[in-house]
Design an enzyme around this catalytic site. Structure first.
Site, mmCIF file in Angstrom:
data_model
loop_
_atom_site.group_PDB
_atom_site.id
_atom_site.type_symbol
_atom_site.label_atom_id
_atom_site.label_comp_id
_atom_site.label_asym_id
_atom_site.label_seq_id
_atom_site.Cartn_x
_atom_site.Cartn_y
_atom_site.Cartn_z
ATOM 1 N N HIS A 115 -12.582 40.295 -35.386
ATOM 2 C CA HIS A 115 -12.174 40.008 -33.888
ATOM 3 C C HIS A 115 -13.063 39.520 -32.966
ATOM 4 O O HIS A 115 -12.799 39.237 -31.735
ATOM 5 C CB HIS A 115 -11.332 41.506 -33.488
ATOM 6 C CG HIS A 115 -12.396 42.505 -33.006
ATOM 7 N ND1 HIS A 115 -12.827 43.130 -34.094
ATOM 8 C CD2 HIS A 115 -13.053 42.920 -31.688
ATOM 9 C CE1 HIS A 115 -13.866 44.085 -33.378
ATOM 10 N NE2 HIS A 115 -13.720 43.944 -32.145
ATOM 11 N N HIS A 179 -21.285 48.301 -23.087
ATOM 12 C CA HIS A 179 -20.695 49.304 -23.796
ATOM 13 C C HIS A 179 -21.600 49.910 -24.820
ATOM 14 O O HIS A 179 -22.318 49.180 -25.506
ATOM 15 C CB HIS A 179 -19.227 48.682 -24.542
ATOM 16 C CG HIS A 179 -19.390 47.596 -25.446
ATOM 17 N ND1 HIS A 179 -19.941 46.457 -25.242
ATOM 18 C CD2 HIS A 179 -18.841 47.489 -26.525
ATOM 19 C CE1 HIS A 179 -20.031 45.488 -26.146
ATOM 20 N NE2 HIS A 179 -19.346 46.336 -27.003
#
Length: 314
Positions: A115, A179
């Site tokens: 992804h 993140h």
């Protein structure tokens, strides 16, 4: 010859965990703006710079950069599985040109992409898209990582190679911003984990279990029940401001240690953005056409959606 860039974050939480308020609608609206930008630009070639998350590229062979002349999607997080519409001839030509420019870059005739490459492409081109593209893997998780000045040099080589194609080229960057997901590290890992980092084949059922576990962890974070390094909106803004300004030599002073300390383990994916804007800078000054950013606390991630084009084509 004209160059353009589309860059955006990817996130397993996208569509799976509500970010709260109007954020999800705003992100989708920005993606629509990028989609319109790409349709208007009408690229002849799309080069997709993306990372992998130990799904397709493992320590069995971990290059810093790799062009996929043929590629398959691994099918994680709802992205396409199986053969992808790669522009193989252009991929091989880009590989040759980048090598001639002094950048040691690998080539794969069976690149496995997850992804990290496909999610943003599917946002813009649609699921199971048929648009020919060239995937280029940019290592962002397999330590040790290349220094940022080499990422910039790689991006500039991509830009010069793209210009030699004498076509309208869209360079797509996927990854980041701040993140801090749990990423396995080789040093100190158990023999079992090391073996999984060398080679891993997952059944659809195993992948479903793995993703379900990850989603549960993301939901715990969204509910404030997990402890991890939070996103860093100040760091995200500092990084984005460099891309907006256009002087990519600034990144040479950025260290991998600084990325991890300030942006988190996943922030290294920003090197796809560094490469993309370094490529764009080789064609002269450029202007942002889409420029959006959200500090999505419930996802524990900064999420950016941008697009830019050379001023000569704006």
């Amino acid at each position: 010859m004209t160059l353009a860039v589309a860059a955006m974050s990817h996130a397993p939480s996208f569509g799976n965990v509500d970010p709260g308020g109007t954020i999800f609608a705003e992100i989708n609206s920005a993606i629509d703006d990028v989609r319109a930008f790409v349709e208007d630009f009408a690229p002849d070639v799309t080069i997709a710079l993306g990372p992998d998350h130990f799904n397709g590229v493992m320590y069995e062979m971990m290059p810093p950069f790799c062009v996929g002349a043929q590629a398959n999607g691994v099918g994680d997080w709802g992205t396409a599985a199986g053969p992808l519409p790669v522009d193989s001839d252009t991929a091989r030509e880009l590989h040759r040109l980048i090598l001639e420019d002094g950048i040691d870059i690998a080539r794969s005739e069976r690149l496995q992409v997850d992804h990290g490459v496909l999610q943003p492409l599917e946002f813009v081109y649609g699921h199971d898209f048929k648009n020919p593209f060239v995937p280029i893997f940019v290592n962002s998780v397999g330590l040790p990582l290349t220094p940022m000045n080499r990422v910039r040099a790689f991006g500039e080589a991509v830009g010069r190679a793209a210009q030699k194609l004498d076509k309208k080229v869209l360079i797509f960057a996927s990854g980041g911003l701040s993140h801090n997901p749990p990423i396995p590290v080789w040093d100190g890992a158990s023999d079992e984990v090391k073996e999984r980092l060398i080679h891993l084949e997952m059944t659809p059922e195993q992948r479903e279990v793995r993703e379900s576990t990850m989603l549960n962890n993301i939901r715990k974070f969204a509910e404030g029940k997990a402890t991890t390094q939070p996103l860093n909106a100040e760091w995200d803004t500092k990084v984005l401001d460099v891309f907006r300004a256009g002087d990519m030599t600034v990144v040479d002073s950025w260290t991998n240690e600084w990325f991890g300390a300030e942006g988190g383990s996943g922030a290294h994916e920003v090197r796809t953005w560094i490469a993309a804007f370094s490529a764009l800078s080789t064609a002269g000054s450029y202007s942002f056409q889409v420029d959006r950013y959200w500090p999505v606390e419930t996802w524990g991630a900064g999420f950016g959606v941008v697009a830019a084009v050379t001023d000569s084509a704006a």
